[in-house]
Design a protein around this motif. Sequence first.
Motif, mmCIF file in Angstrom:
data_model
loop_
_atom_site.group_PDB
_atom_site.id
_atom_site.type_symbol
_atom_site.label_atom_id
_atom_site.label_comp_id
_atom_site.label_asym_id
_atom_site.label_seq_id
_atom_site.Cartn_x
_atom_site.Cartn_y
_atom_site.Cartn_z
ATOM 1 N N UNK A 8 0.831 -1.197 0.000
ATOM 2 C CA UNK A 8 0.000 0.000 0.000
ATOM 3 C C UNK A 8 0.867 1.248 0.000
ATOM 4 N N UNK A 9 1.822 1.320 0.910
ATOM 5 C CA UNK A 9 2.639 2.530 0.994
ATOM 6 C C UNK A 9 4.025 2.217 1.557
ATOM 7 N N UNK A 10 4.950 3.086 1.215
ATOM 8 C CA UNK A 10 6.359 2.941 1.588
ATOM 9 C C UNK A 10 6.795 4.237 2.257
ATOM 10 N N UNK A 67 3.921 10.589 -4.335
ATOM 11 C CA UNK A 67 4.776 10.856 -3.178
ATOM 12 C C UNK A 67 4.191 12.036 -2.425
ATOM 13 N N UNK A 104 3.402 10.922 9.416
ATOM 14 C CA UNK A 104 4.075 9.852 8.682
ATOM 15 C C UNK A 104 5.254 10.344 7.862
ATOM 16 N N UNK A 140 7.405 11.522 4.843
ATOM 17 C CA UNK A 140 7.318 11.308 3.400
ATOM 18 C C UNK A 140 6.805 9.896 3.127
ATOM 19 N N UNK A 141 5.842 9.759 2.238
ATOM 20 C CA UNK A 141 5.233 8.463 1.951
ATOM 21 C C UNK A 141 5.071 8.276 0.440
ATOM 22 N N UNK A 142 5.439 7.076 -0.050
ATOM 23 C CA UNK A 142 5.143 6.689 -1.430
ATOM 24 C C UNK A 142 3.871 5.848 -1.414
ATOM 25 N N UNK A 143 2.882 6.250 -2.204
ATOM 26 C CA UNK A 143 1.613 5.495 -2.262
ATOM 27 C C UNK A 143 1.500 4.792 -3.603
#
Lengths: 72, 72, 72, 72, 72, 72, 72
Positions: free
Chosen positions: D66-68, E40, E55, E57-60
């Motif tokens: 889902x997310x990183x 991002x 959270x 920085x997040x990659x979705x």
Amino acid sequence: MVMPLSLLEKSTDKKVSLLLKDNRVLEGVLIGYDDYLNMVLDNTEETTEDQVKRLGTVILRGNNVVSITPLQ
Amino acid sequence: MVMPLSLLEKSTDKKVSLLLKDNRVLEGVLIGYDDYLNMVLDNTEETTEDQVKRLGTVILRGNNVVSITPLQ
Amino acid sequence: MVMPLSLLEKSTDKKVSLLLKDNRVLEGVLIGYDDYLNMVLDNTEETTEDQVKRLGTVILRGNNVVSITPLQ
Amino acid sequence: MVMPLSLLEKSTDKKVSLLLKDNRVLEGVLIGYDDYLNMVLDNTEETTEDQVKRLGTVILRGNNVVSITPLQ
Amino acid sequence: MVMPLSLLEKSTDKKVSLLLKDNRVLEGVLIGYDDYLNMVLDNTEETTEDQVKRLGTVILRGNNVVSITPLQ
Amino acid sequence: MVMPLSLLEKSTDKKVSLLLKDNRVLEGVLIGYDDYLNMVLDNTEETTEDQVKRLGTVILRGNNVVSITPLQ
Amino acid sequence: MVMPLSLLEKSTDKKVSLLLKDNRVLEGVLIGYDDYLNMVLDNTEETTEDQVKRLGTVILRGNNVVSITPLQ
């Protein structure tokens, strides 16, 4: 070796039983299909526990089909 | 190295067991398949807790298959 | 940088653990795979809470696999 | 503008947290990935409510992610 | 006519709200995206009923995203 | 014959109602779409049983959309 | 042999019944479709147990459709 699509071809104009992802079972005469396993059934009947529903001609989207059983 | 499709090729005309996404287990003789892992089983039997259902020849759509176990 | 497929290549003929989408866990020797992450395991064992089921050789469809853990 | 894949590239060899579709959370060092967002984590740990499970090196299929979150 | 991707382009470096398939809502600054609607977010916050989780920085992955609402 | 995409084109700058896979219903002015049926709605409102939530401009991913009803 | 898409073509401007994945049943006049089985229905009615809801013109995304039954 019997490719899946060639068995469909041999089953054309014959009775088949389809199991769908939602667990419905349809029986009818396979009158057409395409490479995505979309299918056309004629004289389709859906058999549930206590009754038979006549659906006539039905187009089925291939990605809802789990399995196809030729009945003849 | 044994590629998945070449193991299917070696399993042709032999007995396999299939686990489907809906948890059904089918056993039968693998008589064909294609690149999408659509398969044709012959003399197919579905074994549930208390009975064996004979299904004859069955075409399975590959995207409903979880795993394939050659039995011979 | 270790590409996913090159780690699979390095894991060939070694023991891996697979987590499947239906939460089953399989352990076995990875003897093959393809670009879709379809895999072939040998000497496969499924460990559930109270028992180990020996499954022998198994072909797994990649889209049912969540994660792969090399064990050696 | 920071493309998703270039942020992954910058996060290589750094600690990341992954949220999977089945709600599991994995933390580990991102040591590789490909265009499908398949990833390789090293020193992976799965943190659940009451314990930390050490998983070592893990290959994750991108379509379960889902997310990183880069942690460094 | 406002194409979806050109609205994303205009929303870059601005605050957006994302609704994910698992019903989570994330807010953050959109700092990047690609053609698959992978995105991002920076300074990401997840707001649940009784708290805000920062959270960073997040990659979705795009296929977990239901909708994107530009907030500025 | 009215192709789905040409009806979307004719509905541009007009009010539409969208049914999403999670059963949410959104109404708004369709200001854009692409070939994947990703859409942009303006002045979007989500109507639930007892209230109307104003969402402003929203980008919807096409694969979450069940049906689109032009309202004008 | 009746290909699925050619039966759709023959059903254009005629009444059809659609079964959707969420078990809704829609009836209406098929006024268009494309290769992905996206469809446009006119004078659409959704029949539930105790009422008929008139929906007018509706665009349906093909991947939510289970089956299509021509009614004329």
